[in-house]
Scaffold this active site. Sequence first.
Site, PDB file in Angstrom:
ATOM      1  N   SER A   1      -8.023   4.160 -16.444  1.00  0.00           N
ATOM      2  CA  SER A   1      -9.181   4.621 -15.657  1.00  0.00           C
ATOM      3  C   SER A   1      -9.660   6.011 -16.048  1.00  0.00           C
ATOM      4  O   SER A   1     -10.737   6.433 -15.606  1.00  0.00           O
ATOM      5  CB  SER A   1      -8.836   4.595 -14.168  1.00  0.00           C
ATOM      6  OG  SER A   1      -7.753   5.454 -13.898  1.00  0.00           O
TER       7      SER A   1
ATOM      8  N   LYS B   1      -9.826   7.163  -4.622  1.00  0.00           N
ATOM      9  CA  LYS B   1     -10.442   8.096  -5.575  1.00  0.00           C
ATOM     10  C   LYS B   1     -11.694   8.750  -5.001  1.00  0.00           C
ATOM     11  O   LYS B   1     -11.915   9.960  -5.141  1.00  0.00           O
ATOM     12  CB  LYS B   1     -10.766   7.362  -6.873  1.00  0.00           C
ATOM     13  CG  LYS B   1      -9.546   6.901  -7.650  1.00  0.00           C
ATOM     14  CD  LYS B   1      -9.931   6.095  -8.876  1.00  0.00           C
ATOM     15  CE  LYS B   1      -8.710   5.631  -9.656  1.00  0.00           C
ATOM     16  NZ  LYS B   1      -9.068   4.821 -10.830  1.00  0.00           N
TER      17      LYS B   1
ATOM     18  N   LYS C   1       2.413  -0.085   7.657  1.00  0.00           N
ATOM     19  CA  LYS C   1       2.765  -1.464   7.305  1.00  0.00           C
ATOM     20  C   LYS C   1       3.838  -2.009   8.246  1.00  0.00           C
ATOM     21  O   LYS C   1       3.732  -3.126   8.748  1.00  0.00           O
ATOM     22  CB  LYS C   1       3.247  -1.512   5.845  1.00  0.00           C
ATOM     23  CG  LYS C   1       2.216  -1.071   4.824  1.00  0.00           C
ATOM     24  CD  LYS C   1       2.707  -1.258   3.415  1.00  0.00           C
ATOM     25  CE  LYS C   1       3.888  -0.366   3.077  1.00  0.00           C
ATOM     26  NZ  LYS C   1       3.531   1.075   3.115  1.00  0.00           N
ATOM     27  N   THR C   2       4.881  -1.226   8.472  1.00  0.00           N
ATOM     28  CA  THR C   2       5.971  -1.704   9.325  1.00  0.00           C
ATOM     29  C   THR C   2       5.531  -1.829  10.779  1.00  0.00           C
ATOM     30  O   THR C   2       5.855  -2.817  11.461  1.00  0.00           O
ATOM     31  CB  THR C   2       7.168  -0.740   9.217  1.00  0.00           C
ATOM     32  OG1 THR C   2       7.569  -0.631   7.848  1.00  0.00           O
ATOM     33  CG2 THR C   2       8.347  -1.252  10.027  1.00  0.00           C
TER      34      THR C   2
ATOM     35  N   GLY D   1       0.827  -1.196   0.000  1.00  0.00           N
ATOM     36  CA  GLY D   1       0.000   0.000   0.000  1.00  0.00           C
ATOM     37  C   GLY D   1       0.862   1.247   0.000  1.00  0.00           C
ATOM     38  O   GLY D   1       2.103   1.169  -0.023  1.00  0.00           O
ATOM     39  N   PRO D   2       0.243   2.420   0.047  1.00  0.00           N
ATOM     40  CA  PRO D   2       1.003   3.680  -0.010  1.00  0.00           C
ATOM     41  C   PRO D   2       1.905   3.839   1.214  1.00  0.00           C
ATOM     42  O   PRO D   2       1.714   3.172   2.236  1.00  0.00           O
ATOM     43  CB  PRO D   2      -0.095   4.754  -0.035  1.00  0.00           C
ATOM     44  CG  PRO D   2      -1.353   4.030  -0.380  1.00  0.00           C
ATOM     45  CD  PRO D   2      -1.207   2.643   0.109  1.00  0.00           C
ATOM     46  N   PRO D   3       2.883   4.753   1.132  1.00  0.00           N
ATOM     47  CA  PRO D   3       3.757   4.990   2.284  1.00  0.00           C
ATOM     48  C   PRO D   3       2.984   5.618   3.444  1.00  0.00           C
ATOM     49  O   PRO D   3       2.047   6.382   3.251  1.00  0.00           O
ATOM     50  CB  PRO D   3       4.812   5.966   1.745  1.00  0.00           C
ATOM     51  CG  PRO D   3       4.720   5.878   0.261  1.00  0.00           C
ATOM     52  CD  PRO D   3       3.311   5.527  -0.055  1.00  0.00           C
ATOM     53  N   GLY D   4       3.410   5.288   4.661  1.00  0.00           N
ATOM     54  CA  GLY D   4       2.877   5.941   5.846  1.00  0.00           C
ATOM     55  C   GLY D   4       1.551   5.424   6.344  1.00  0.00           C
ATOM     56  O   GLY D   4       0.903   6.086   7.161  1.00  0.00           O
ATOM     57  N   VAL D   5       1.105   4.242   5.897  1.00  0.00           N
ATOM     58  CA  VAL D   5      -0.195   3.728   6.357  1.00  0.00           C
ATOM     59  C   VAL D   5      -0.041   2.730   7.499  1.00  0.00           C
ATOM     60  O   VAL D   5      -1.033   2.180   7.977  1.00  0.00           O
ATOM     61  CB  VAL D   5      -0.982   3.083   5.187  1.00  0.00           C
ATOM     62  CG1 VAL D   5      -1.356   4.119   4.153  1.00  0.00           C
ATOM     63  CG2 VAL D   5      -0.176   1.952   4.555  1.00  0.00           C
TER      64      VAL D   5
END
Length: 834
Positions: free
Chosen positions: A706, A749, A389-390, A383-387
């Site tokens: 899209s 979106k 995950k780590t 997924g995008p950075p900063g969500v």
Amino acid sequence: MLQELEFLSDDDLEQSIPLPTADEEKEMSLSDVPDTLPILTLRNTVLFPGVVLPITVGRDTSLKLVKDSFGDDRLIGVVAQKSSETENPSPSDLYEFGTVASILKLIKMPDGSKSIVIQGKRRFRITEFVKEVPYFTARVQAVVEDLAGANIEVQARMRSIKELAIQIVNLSPNLPSEAAYAIQNIDSPTFLIHFIASNLQIEVAEKQQLLETLPLIERAELVMNHLNQELQVLQLSEEIRSRVKTDVDQQQREYLLRQQLKAIQEELGESESGANDVRDLRTRADKKLLPEHVRIALNKELEKLSRSNSASPDYAVTRNYVDWILETPWLDYSKDKLDIGKAGKILNEDHYGLETVKQRILEYLAVLKLKGDMKAPILCFHGPPGVGKTSLGKSIARTLSREFVRMSLGGVRDEAEIRGHRRTYVGAMPGRIIQGMKKAGTANPVFMLDEVDKLGSDFRGDPSSALLEVLDPEQNIAFNDHYLEVDYDLSNVLFIATANYLDQIPPPLRDRMEMIEINGYTQEEKLAIAKKYLVPRQIERNGLKKGQLTLSNASLKLVIDGYTRESGVRQLERTIGSIARGVAKRVAMGEIESTKVEASDVETYLKSRRFYSDAAERTEVPGVATGLAWTPVGGDILFIEISASRGSGRMILTGQLGEVMKESAQAALSYVKANAIDWGIPHDAFKYWDLHVHVPAGAVPKDGPSAGVAMLTALVSIYTQRCVMHNVAMTGEITLRGLVLPVGGIKEKVLAAKRAGIKSVILPEKNRKDVEEIKASSLKGLRITYIKRMEEVIELALQSKALHNPTKYFSVPDGEKNGAVKSSNGVQTVEILA
């Protein structure tokens, strides 16, 4: 005599026996020689004119001669005998040529013997012996000396002799450095030759040959030959001595160091260090839990170690290998605490939202609790950075009470980073997988492979291929590291990979992992995360106390919408940190004790707002449609702008569009042309008008299918002169038959549309399930319409009233039609401008 001379200083010697000058040498060479001279015989040397020579007198005849001559201050003749072995020489045992000399000093030695110091004056030749008792007396004839001192050839040889002699003095360890100074100061060519000849390390016969050689040039040549030989011998001796000295010094140094080390070890009680090391290692090996095949390999290495010298390089390599075997956890497992209820609470404490991910983790824990020996799955959070995950990996480790190990794979290009190096290489080590296991200390940690999509490959190998064995539950039961060279069981490790871009993970590697997508946060989720986690953390990190800083909901919403635009919360936390630092500065200066930051105060700390609602950028002209796009940092709205101008039917595409997006534009134009009659579009609009399709933010590359719906809507808008409703945004892929296909990134979106002030969103029917995963509170105030065909989009997005009559707007006079430039063969031309 040599012993006596050591008692004399250089200054005393110079004052008592000065070296002759050129004039004095010339005077001695021309001095008168008596017709008869007492002859003093020398055994091991030859006296040269001008040279001062110390001699030990031992024979009775010689003592008598010295006593008579020294008392009367008479000159004597000095002649060398042919053989030094002859004790009482006869006239036939003496050389024919000798040197007239004067006795300068008579010295009594401590042992009762006598020594004299004599100085040569001029060469002579014996014509006959007059008497032999009590010592030899002979008639002599003076030798005429060659005094060509000013000759250029003589001067050249004199300079060469000085240079050679000085080199010999510098190389010879037995000659004092003052000798070079004395040689340099000799002005007389004759005395220079005699002085050098007297000090040459040559046989008596060779010295006598020099004395008997009459021409000065020939004597100089002979001296130069002897000097060259002596120089070569000294150079070779110096080379041999230096080489031997280096070897001896190294051996002595090693011996000394070993003796010192031995003494230190004896003092510390470690005299048998090598044996003690092996003994300690065996004790550790007996206590270590090891698989049978590892214990066999370890015992073999310990046996090799016991036979090795502790000072040898192989000893250190083997010792290092044994240490790695003993320090790596093989059968040391931590006990899992499988409390599903508590696990859910921990996950909720650490992370807000992410319900799908939490649910999957709890499912895994439940199965592990019921089965007990389930092979650990390989999870991949993308997924995008900063969500988060780590940080999710850390929470999973805390939930299971396991050790947590993180390994960043960003920029790793060497396969040996994963599998390790062979022990044949200097400085070899195990790979980062085994290093991580050693760091964890248990054989079942939570192992996070961070940024798995950032792996590279070059001439050193492909690390992603090396990970295939690590991340395959069927293969990692026997992972083989190049350094350890024994199988290691990784099946109990819970591997968690993270990635930003799923497409950059090689397909074979992606196939071995269970992909779990982590979408971006909604505005409400970001607000909750900021209040629960980010604000308290930044208050603590910036030295503020609880209660000194409070941020209202309105101020946090402004920061989220106006100063950050991302899917995660990393930039949001940095921005809150800027506010906290501003408040900390005011508190430190004594301006305030505490404050509550309202929306009106945000600009005081963060300056002007960075992002505004995109609704203000819309125009009320035909040909502009609002699309929705997904970016790595979250969703965003996308404008499609089209203008028409007189031309030949070309279509120009600008805005750094990718190949897929260009094809979407072409497909949209083909569909519009095919249905032009239904929408009342005149045929001349396609034949005599050019289209320029532009997507703003031209510096940002864009691609994907899209935007097809938005492009088709903008094309119909420009050709029918009906404006697109300003509060409508859309996304979806189109086909030539007019179908609308589903696309990805719906959550991002839709949230981007709401942030931009959009009231209505048009989505493909097959994306309905994606919207159902979004919280209803996040969709409040937003109307979502699902469509299957393009005709439905046109009815929903375009205003019913046209701004201009399309027939009149795109009309072309007949005279201009004839002169218009047509496309070759009637084929549509597409031009891409950079």
